[in-house]
Scaffold this active site. Sequence first.
Site, PDB file in Angstrom:
ATOM      1  N   ASP A 198     110.565  -5.629 -22.840  1.00 50.54           N
ATOM      2  CA  ASP A 198     108.457  -5.995 -22.371  1.00 50.54           C
ATOM      3  C   ASP A 198     108.565  -4.505 -21.875  1.00 50.54           C
ATOM      4  O   ASP A 198     108.987  -3.826 -21.019  1.00 50.54           O
ATOM      5  CB  ASP A 198     108.984  -6.837 -20.801  1.00 50.54           C
ATOM      6  CG  ASP A 198     109.221  -7.039 -20.052  1.00 50.54           C
ATOM      7  OD1 ASP A 198     110.617  -5.532 -19.410  1.00 50.54           O
ATOM      8  OD2 ASP A 198     109.255  -7.279 -18.919  1.00 50.54           O
ATOM      9  N   GLU A 212     111.226  -7.241 -17.316  1.00 51.61           N
ATOM     10  CA  GLU A 212     112.220  -7.505 -16.567  1.00 51.61           C
ATOM     11  C   GLU A 212     110.412  -6.097 -15.334  1.00 51.61           C
ATOM     12  O   GLU A 212     110.675  -6.685 -14.475  1.00 51.61           O
ATOM     13  CB  GLU A 212     112.406  -5.611 -16.590  1.00 51.61           C
ATOM     14  CG  GLU A 212     112.617  -4.289 -15.377  1.00 51.61           C
ATOM     15  CD  GLU A 212     111.973  -3.856 -14.721  1.00 51.61           C
ATOM     16  OE1 GLU A 212     112.370  -2.681 -13.901  1.00 51.61           O
ATOM     17  OE2 GLU A 212     110.490  -3.303 -15.317  1.00 51.61           O
ATOM     18  N   GLU A 213     109.502  -6.452 -16.599  1.00 54.87           N
ATOM     19  CA  GLU A 213     107.853  -6.029 -15.323  1.00 54.87           C
ATOM     20  C   GLU A 213     107.274  -7.574 -14.897  1.00 54.87           C
ATOM     21  O   GLU A 213     106.186  -7.454 -13.846  1.00 54.87           O
ATOM     22  CB  GLU A 213     106.926  -5.344 -16.149  1.00 54.87           C
ATOM     23  CG  GLU A 213     107.490  -4.500 -17.591  1.00 54.87           C
ATOM     24  CD  GLU A 213     107.216  -3.064 -16.229  1.00 54.87           C
ATOM     25  OE1 GLU A 213     107.042  -3.191 -14.835  1.00 54.87           O
ATOM     26  OE2 GLU A 213     108.151  -2.321 -16.390  1.00 54.87           O
ATOM     27  N   HIS A 231     102.251   2.282 -16.520  1.00 54.17           N
ATOM     28  CA  HIS A 231     101.926   1.584 -16.721  1.00 54.17           C
ATOM     29  C   HIS A 231     100.522   2.499 -16.850  1.00 54.17           C
ATOM     30  O   HIS A 231      99.736   1.534 -16.127  1.00 54.17           O
ATOM     31  CB  HIS A 231     102.258   0.905 -15.284  1.00 54.17           C
ATOM     32  CG  HIS A 231     103.371   0.097 -14.837  1.00 54.17           C
ATOM     33  ND1 HIS A 231     103.696  -0.782 -14.283  1.00 54.17           N
ATOM     34  CD2 HIS A 231     104.367  -0.035 -16.062  1.00 54.17           C
ATOM     35  CE1 HIS A 231     105.130  -1.165 -14.163  1.00 54.17           C
ATOM     36  NE2 HIS A 231     104.467  -0.680 -14.919  1.00 54.17           N
TER      37      HIS A 231
HETATM   38 ZN    ZN Z   1     110.592   0.142 -16.607  1.00 55.20          ZN
END
Ligand code: ZN
Length: 376
Positions: free
Chosen positions: A76, A130-131, A345
Site C-alpha cells: 500500500d 502499513e500506512e 508521502h
Molecule cells: Zn513505508
Amino acid sequence: MASGWRMNLNHDYAVNLLKGMLEIYSPSGSEEEISLFLADEMRKRGFDRVWRNRVGNVYGEVGSGRPTVLLCGHIDTVPGRIPVRVEGERIYGRGAVDAKSSLAAMLNAAILLKESNLKGKVIVAGVVDEEGGGKGIKSLLRENIVIDCAIFGEPSGIDNITFAYKGHLKLKVTCRTATGHLSAQPLLSNAVEEGIKFWLKFKRICEEKYKSPHGVFYSLTPALAKIYSRSTTGSIPDICHMNIDLRLPPTIPPEKAIEIVASAIEGFRGECGCDVGFRVISVVKPYVADRGNIVIRALREAISEEIGGEAGLIRKTGTSDMNILGLHLKVPVAAYGPGESILSHTHNEYINIREYLASIKIYKRAVEKIFNYMVK
Ligand SMILES: [Zn+2]
C-alpha cells in the site's frame, strides 16, 4: 530475456517490474490489484510457492527449510496519484520511495537467490495497510510463519540501515459545550475554540517537558492531524473532535504517553468551559533493534562490498511494521531500502534507478551472508 537471469541481474526486467508496480494505484484499503499482480509475477518467475492471505497480503517463497529469511515490504501507499514517468535517472510515481522500490528490489533479489545455491528459504512478503493500521503485518503474525530473521523494505538510502523507529499513539480528543444561538456567542463557550485552546496547551506541555536535547528521535512530538466540529442544533458548535498523533521515543512507552495526555486533560478541565475527554485509536510501541544483530551485520558488509564505504546506522522518527514484528517475534530485524525517506508521502516521490538496481544486489548479498552465518 529469461536467459539474462542466469546469475545476472536483468536491468530491463527490474525496471519494468517497478514501473508496473507504480502504475497500479494502491492506497491503503485498495491493494487487491497490486497483490494479484505480484502473485502472478512471482508465479511467472518460478517462485517455489506463491500464496495470498485473507487480508490480501501476497507471499512468494524460494528455497526450503531453515534458516528462513523474511523480506517484508508493503504494497500500500499513502493516497495521492503521481503520474509514472522516467526523467533521466529517476522514476517518479506514488510509492517510488515508500516503498515499492524496496519491495520490487526484494523480489528481484529472491529471483537471483533462487538461481544460486540457496542454503535455506527466502519468503518475500508484500503486506497491506502499513500506512493504515498495520492490518497486513498483524495478519502475517497470525499465520505463524516460522522465520529466523527479517529485513523490512523501507527507504533508508542506499548506504544506511534503519535500526530504530519511534512508536505512535493516535488519539481522539473531544470537547463538548452547551449549545445556543450564534447571536448569544459572548455568553456561550464554543467547542472548537475550546478544542484549539486544549491543543495549544498540550503542544506547549510536550515542548516544555518532553523535548529532548538529543533531538526529535528522543522527544515526544505531537501533531494535530484533524479537527472537526458539529453543532447539534445548527448554532454554536458544541462538539469538537481532534485527531492527535503522538510520536513516542523509546523512553516514553504508550502507557506513559497515555498518562501524560490524561494529566493534561485533567489540568485543562479546571480551566476550560467544556467537558473534555479522549479515546485511544491506535498504539505502536517504539522499537530499537540490537545494532550488532546478524541482519545488520550482513547488511553492513553487503553495502560496503557492493558500493564501498561504511554503512550508516540510523533511527527514524516514523513508525513501521518492523516495530510490530520485532516486538512480537523477537528475532533479529532491520529495515533497509533505496530512496530518500524525506521524499516519502510527498508529491515529488522518485527513485534513482541506479540506486534501486544497487539495492537488489545488496539484498541478495545480505541474505547470502545471513545463511552463511546461520548454517555452520
Ligand atoms: Zn513505508
